[in-house]
Motif scaffolding. Sequence first.
Motif, PDB file in Angstrom:
ATOM      1  N   ALA A  15      -7.327   1.637  13.900  1.00 16.26           N
ATOM      2  CA  ALA A  15      -8.527   1.569  13.075  1.00 16.26           C
ATOM      3  C   ALA A  15      -9.348   0.325  13.363  1.00 16.26           C
ATOM      4  N   GLU A  16      -8.721  -0.670  13.938  1.00 17.52           N
ATOM      5  CA  GLU A  16      -9.411  -1.924  14.250  1.00 17.52           C
ATOM      6  C   GLU A  16     -10.172  -1.860  15.582  1.00 17.52           C
ATOM      7  N   GLN A  17     -10.459  -0.654  16.077  1.00 16.08           N
ATOM      8  CA  GLN A  17     -11.143  -0.447  17.362  1.00 16.08           C
ATOM      9  C   GLN A  17     -10.317  -0.989  18.522  1.00 16.08           C
ATOM     10  N   PRO A  38     -15.298   2.624  16.581  1.00 20.05           N
ATOM     11  CA  PRO A  38     -13.992   3.071  16.089  1.00 20.05           C
ATOM     12  C   PRO A  38     -13.547   4.353  16.793  1.00 20.05           C
ATOM     13  N   ILE A  39     -12.272   4.427  17.145  1.00 23.51           N
ATOM     14  CA  ILE A  39     -11.725   5.582  17.859  1.00 23.51           C
ATOM     15  C   ILE A  39     -10.992   6.475  16.864  1.00 23.51           C
ATOM     16  N   VAL A  44      -2.584   2.797  12.801  1.00 23.12           N
ATOM     17  CA  VAL A  44      -2.741   3.658  13.976  1.00 23.12           C
ATOM     18  C   VAL A  44      -3.377   4.990  13.575  1.00 23.12           C
ATOM     19  N   ASN A  45      -4.436   5.371  14.283  1.00 23.65           N
ATOM     20  CA  ASN A  45      -5.099   6.653  14.042  1.00 23.65           C
ATOM     21  C   ASN A  45      -4.489   7.785  14.862  1.00 23.65           C
ATOM     22  N   ASP A  46      -3.978   7.459  16.035  1.00 23.41           N
ATOM     23  CA  ASP A  46      -3.434   8.488  16.918  1.00 23.41           C
ATOM     24  C   ASP A  46      -2.595   7.794  17.981  1.00 23.41           C
TER      25      ASP A  46
END
Length: 202
Positions: free
Chosen positions: A30-32, A62-63, A13-15
Amino acid sequence: VEWGGMVWEGLRVNDLQLTASGDLLVAICAEQEVVVMDIERDPATGVITVTEAYRDTFAAGPILSLALALDGYSALLFSADSGLHCWDVRGRHTIGTYEGHSTGRYVIRTAFGGHAQSLVASGSHDCNVYLWHRDTGYLLTAMPGHVGTVNAVAWNPAEPCMLVSVSDDSTVRVWGVAAAAAAATAATAAAAAAAAGAAGGG
């Protein structure tokens, strides 16, 4: 993620953010992927149940960061590849794109704000702070002042026309955006009037 004995695994998880109502958790991975979890509390036992509502691929790239609107229905998704998008959290699709700013490999934090959250603000790699009308995507202004990448913005919840930005130039700047807010209000009123006219004429 572990909550009340439940474990959510398998995603980097990025956010993530919780809606103001507390019934949804929205995460970007990270996996979009955009992942939304339903959160329910049993009023009798107080037990919290977390279940996955959906997991969708964000095709635009990617987000890197996420910002939720107060209503919990919209989320700003910042992608280094494709810029800034507005995601319908419950409808599961993109409902707007905001253009004009400069993206790159660094994370940029964005935010909804202004009166009735009618504005979208973002930092940029070109050292400016950008403001758009939330519903139309119209670029209202690009505000110079920083001399480094603008990494994050935040609105003052008690003063809808006050915006704060932070930059790699080691400064924090406070902005008054009353003119932009007025333009957004006028644009919203004009759009509503046009929609009403179209409905009446139909």
